[in-house]
Design an enzyme around this catalytic site. Sequence first.
Site, PDB file in Angstrom:
ATOM      1  N   ARG A  58     -47.060  29.939  16.790  1.00 32.63           N
ATOM      2  CA  ARG A  58     -46.367  29.972  18.083  1.00 32.63           C
ATOM      3  C   ARG A  58     -46.864  28.891  19.034  1.00 32.63           C
ATOM      4  O   ARG A  58     -46.136  28.486  19.939  1.00 32.63           O
ATOM      5  CB  ARG A  58     -46.448  31.367  18.688  1.00 32.63           C
ATOM      6  CG  ARG A  58     -45.520  32.341  17.923  1.00 32.63           C
ATOM      7  CD  ARG A  58     -45.762  33.736  18.320  1.00 32.63           C
ATOM      8  NE  ARG A  58     -47.108  34.107  17.908  1.00 32.63           N
ATOM      9  CZ  ARG A  58     -47.468  35.313  17.538  1.00 32.63           C
ATOM     10  NH1 ARG A  58     -46.591  36.286  17.539  1.00 32.63           N
ATOM     11  NH2 ARG A  58     -48.701  35.574  17.178  1.00 32.63           N
ATOM     12  N   GLU A  95     -60.736  40.691  14.335  1.00 33.36           N
ATOM     13  CA  GLU A  95     -61.130  42.085  14.533  1.00 33.36           C
ATOM     14  C   GLU A  95     -61.453  42.742  13.194  1.00 33.36           C
ATOM     15  O   GLU A  95     -62.377  43.532  13.093  1.00 33.36           O
ATOM     16  CB  GLU A  95     -59.993  42.832  15.237  1.00 33.36           C
ATOM     17  CG  GLU A  95     -60.376  44.220  15.674  1.00 33.36           C
ATOM     18  CD  GLU A  95     -59.275  44.897  16.478  1.00 33.36           C
ATOM     19  OE1 GLU A  95     -59.440  46.071  16.775  1.00 33.36           O
ATOM     20  OE2 GLU A  95     -58.265  44.238  16.796  1.00 33.36           O
TER      21      GLU A  95
END
Length: 175
Positions: A58, A95
């Site tokens: 993006r 994460e």
Amino acid sequence: MPIKSRIRTIPHYPHEGIMFRDVTTLLKDAVGLRTTIQEIVNRYRTSNIDKVVGIESRGFIIGAPVAYALGVGFVPIRKPGKLPAETIGCDYQLEYGSDRIEIHTDAIRKGERILLVDDLIATGGTMEAAVKLIQEIGGEIIECCFVVDLPEVGGRDRLEKQGQKVFALCQFEGS
């Protein structure tokens, strides 16, 4: 037109408790996309940027039209194995695991002024790795620019503690 109003929130994606901020609804909206690009361009028009660098994928969508409007080159930072010439890479923690990004070694000349662009700043791991790559090949980062900031997740603070300037068009509370 508030950009924030064009960004969809998807609860519990990709994991329970996460409020995913989906910029694809902003990108598909002609006015939203045009406004996003124009606001970024207006901010940097007089900053003497040499190149815009965008992070896959993006960051490409936002960064390339910004580079075009500023009249400068665009440099992609990609996942491993996607760039055809000599690259350097940087591993970073996610994460749930780790990842890696790469840049061509000849993408930026020493001393060039760089605007680093991505769609969203959360934990800041990917952007921190991109900063390291750009600095390693000699670029001077003017600012890290995002469409969305998630301040509670800590990425902005992480980058600012490393001396980076950070700008976002909008922010959402929560994670």
